[in-house]
Design an enzyme around this catalytic site. Structure first.
Site, PDB file in Angstrom:
ATOM      1  N   TYR A  12      -0.734  28.636  86.930  1.00 24.13           N
ATOM      2  CA  TYR A  12      -0.987  28.804  85.487  1.00 24.13           C
ATOM      3  C   TYR A  12      -0.953  27.426  84.829  1.00 24.13           C
ATOM      4  CZ  TYR A  12      -0.412  31.156  80.874  1.00 24.13           C
ATOM      5  OH  TYR A  12      -0.558  31.621  79.596  1.00 24.13           O
ATOM      6  N   CYS A  13      -2.015  27.081  84.113  1.00 30.24           N
ATOM      7  CA  CYS A  13      -2.104  25.839  83.339  1.00 30.24           C
ATOM      8  C   CYS A  13      -1.855  24.633  84.254  1.00 30.24           C
ATOM      9  CB  CYS A  13      -1.133  25.901  82.164  1.00 30.24           C
ATOM     10  SG  CYS A  13      -1.290  24.545  80.980  1.00 30.24           S
ATOM     11  N   ILE A  14      -0.898  23.778  83.923  1.00 26.67           N
ATOM     12  CA  ILE A  14      -0.632  22.618  84.775  1.00 26.67           C
ATOM     13  C   ILE A  14      -0.076  23.051  86.135  1.00 26.67           C
ATOM     14  CG2 ILE A  14       1.693  22.228  83.873  1.00 26.67           C
ATOM     15  CD1 ILE A  14       1.272  19.272  84.179  1.00 26.67           C
TER      16      ILE A  14
ATOM     17  N   GLY B 262      -1.411  25.444  87.695  1.00 27.65           N
ATOM     18  CA  GLY B 262      -2.671  25.631  88.402  1.00 27.65           C
ATOM     19  C   GLY B 262      -3.257  24.308  88.864  1.00 27.65           C
TER      20      GLY B 262
ATOM     21  N   PHE C  67      -4.973  30.533  86.235  1.00 21.77           N
ATOM     22  CA  PHE C  67      -4.948  30.938  84.832  1.00 21.77           C
ATOM     23  C   PHE C  67      -5.123  29.678  83.974  1.00 21.77           C
ATOM     24  CE2 PHE C  67      -1.717  34.639  85.667  1.00 21.77           C
ATOM     25  CZ  PHE C  67      -2.698  35.333  86.348  1.00 21.77           C
TER      26      PHE C  67
END
Length: 605
Positions: A336-338, A340, A364
């Site tokens: 998710y985000c960083i 990811g 994500f």
């Protein structure tokens, strides 16, 4: 004509007011003294802390002004257009003053809640104030945007900070030009302003002299009590993370466990707020053995922890622990985000070393190509990075509140000015809201890791360049990700713009399914199945075209949560079903109950 009705005014109690003001004065004196004592001693230190021009705004506006003055005819034309709009507004207002009707010259955009009070429409005076502001604000932003000869970075910076100024100057932000505040002041005898002053002092106290705006009732939530409550155990930990394994709620589970790697900029429980909107709890209910990385809230002792360390002690350490905890070597994963971004790098490194333990990957709202990083790029230039690094080198970390303030500026009307009005002008207590409690629960960034991330990814965009980055001794190439990949983006994302995250569809070497959810970086992800559905999403079969707009034109809109769509996709890589696993039933002994100690540490502790 319709004007606000007279309301019965209330006179304040002079004794109580005197006591309150004396208390405020005493607390304010302590705040000022604490703030002064916390300031750097030398002039050089003050500059390093950003007391000169830390955001490098001055040069950008000087350049913009120079370019603007070089074309006086265009400037004159813009000013004449504004005066014509003013004249139209004055004529419309005059008509209303004499009982006539007039169409608005300028109207707020749909969803602009600053002018929701009915008096902004009913009163010709407040309607005039509102429209004057809207005309001036739009003229200012349009004039700045149309200045020729600016490079993209300067243009973006000038546009961003012009909008910050415009938002700050909204008449709704001032007591004397906000009809709701005026009405409340008359009705309460000014108690709202006194209470607002108390709220302001409390926020300054909490920020040790710096304004730390309360977004929610901090006492209404407690991690592990009414947020982050999905049952589970911490089954592994190291300096950087705890690994949580959640207890099953189904008799059988998919053979391959699911590892979730959240961002370390925020805490993992955005995916486990309350039972009804917890992605983690829902995933467990779908027959998944869920593991989540809970990152530490680092202090100066972890200043030298690098991006390599986050990779080795984060997902790679989690893979080893999951095998010990379940006996299962193969897993599916989410970043998710960083988190990811880290997982994209991890998978590329695993591909280079022949490590095939991850069988599918979901991202994500994840950026890997930072060429178009959106408004966050406003904060990434050499001057700002140097000042930030100097600041981090003194403390060993970046204070999480600084990062939170940056994100809040991207949506200033919603995340700053609405609370200024509610808390300080209306004198109200913030409403208990789990999402805003999580948003206020910020985390620190280790100096070495954060500097590497900002420079090599945001500034130089090295991650997407094959072989440009070497992580833990191995050059990486993101195109070597040949796994089945699910990429989720959100259409109104102000942190990871969807067209930037879409670029991943053209990088990865395996089959990529792209899904675009409605709403933003958080609400678009945390969108559980519900009746009626809250937000929908877009999906499309086949290979993703290079142009994101072309993808969207050919996509199908689906009402409701994207979660079931992801579950059906993931089921193809489940590895079959087995009896449910319980934390501690294999080689690892549970350390403590979820959500664990690491997530409970708040910035400032």
């Amino acid at each position: 004509m319709t004007e606000p009705q007279d309301t019965q005014s209330k006179l304040p109690d002079p004794v109580e007011l005197s006591r309150t003001m004396a208390s405020i004065a005493e607390r304010s004196q302590r705040i000022v003294q604490e703030f002064i004592e916390s300031q750097p001693a030398s002039e050089g230190d003050r500059d390093a802390m950003g007391m000169s021009d830390p955001l490098n705004i001055g040069n950008a506006f000087i350049e913009m002004t120079t370019k603007m003055m070089a074309d006086p005819a265009r400037l004159f034309q813009a000013q004449m257009g504004l005066w014509q709009d003013y004249m139209s507004l004055w004529q419309a207002t005059t008509s209303r003053m004499f009982g006539g009707k007039a169409d608005p010259v300028a109207a707020p955009e749909h969803g602009d809640r600053r002018f929701k009070d009915q008096a902004w429409e009913d009163s010709y005076l407040f309607d005039y104030i509102k429209q004057t502001y809207l005309l001036t604000a739009r003229w200012m932003q349009k004039t700045v945007q149309e200045v020729e000869g600016l490079d993209d970075k300067t243009r973006r910076k000038v546009d961003f900070y012009t909008r910050q100024f415009v938002d700050a100057m909204a008449p709704s932000n001032f007591a004397m030009s906000n009809p709701e505040v005026l009405r409340t002041t008359l009705e309460s005898g000014g108690e709202n302003l006194v209470k607002g002053l108390q709220n302001l002092v409390t926020d300054l106290e909490r920020g040790h002299g710096k304004l730390d705006i309360s977004m929610t009732d901090q006492d209404a939530f407690q991690v592990g009590v009414n947020v982050a409550t999905t049952p589970g155990k911490v089954i592994f930990e190291n300096e950087l993370m705890q690994l949580i394994q959640y207890a099953p709620t189904t008799e059988t589970v998919m053979r391959r466990p699911l590892l979730i790697v959240p961002p370390w900029i925020n805490k993992f429980y955005i995916l486990d707020l309350r039972p009804k909107n917890s992605f983690i709890r829902w995933a467990v209910s779908q027959g998944l053995t869920v593991f989540v990385v809970s990152w530490v809230n680092p202090d100066e002792r972890l200043a030298q922890k690098s991006f390599d360390d986050y990779l080795l002690e984060g997902p790679l350490a989690a893979l080893d622990a999951i095998e010990q905890a379940t006996g299962e070597r193969e897993i599916n994963a989410i970043g998710y985000c960083i988190g990811g971004t880290l997982m994209a790098a991890t998978i590329a490194r695993m591909a280079a070393t022949g490590d095939d333990r991850i069988k599918s990957i979901t991202f994500f709202t994840t950026m890997i190509d930072f060429a178009e990083a959106g408004e966050l790029s406003v904060f990434i230039d050499e001057e700002q990075l140097a000042a930030l690094e100097d600041r981090m080198n003194k403390t060993g970390y970046l204070d999480g509140r600084a990062m939170a303030s940056t994100f809040n500026m991207l949506r200033a009307n919603d995340l700053i000015w609405s609370f200024v009005i509610n808390n300080y002008l209306m004198g109200k207590e913030p409403f208990p809201f789990d999402l805003l409690y999580w948003n206020s629960d910020s985390t620190r960034m280790p100096a070495a890791m954060h500097s590497f991330y900002l420079r090599r990814m945001y500034q130089q965009n090295d991650l997407v360049k094959p072989g440009c980055l070497t992580l833990a001794g191995v050059p990486i190439d993101l195109s070597q990700n040949r796994l089945p990949t699910f990429v989720l983006s959100t259409k109104e994302d102000h942190i990871a713009p969807w067209k930037s995250t879409y670029a991943a569809t053209q990088v990865y070497g395996g089959p990529v399914k792209f899904v675009l959810a409605m709403s933003g970086h958080i609400a678009g992800v945390v969108n559980p199945p519900a009746d009626p559905p809250k937000y929908g999403y877009w999906t499309r079969k086949g290979k993703a075209p290079k142009d994101p707009e072309k993808w969207l034109q050919g996509a199908t809109h689906v009402e409701g949560s994207w979660w079931p769509e992801w579950r059906d996709w993931l089921a193809r890589f489940s590895g079959g079903e087995i009896p449910a696993r319980v934390p501690g039933d294999h080689a690892l002994t549970p350390i403590e109950d979820a959500p664990g100690r690491y997530v409970a540490v708040r910035t400032g502790q």
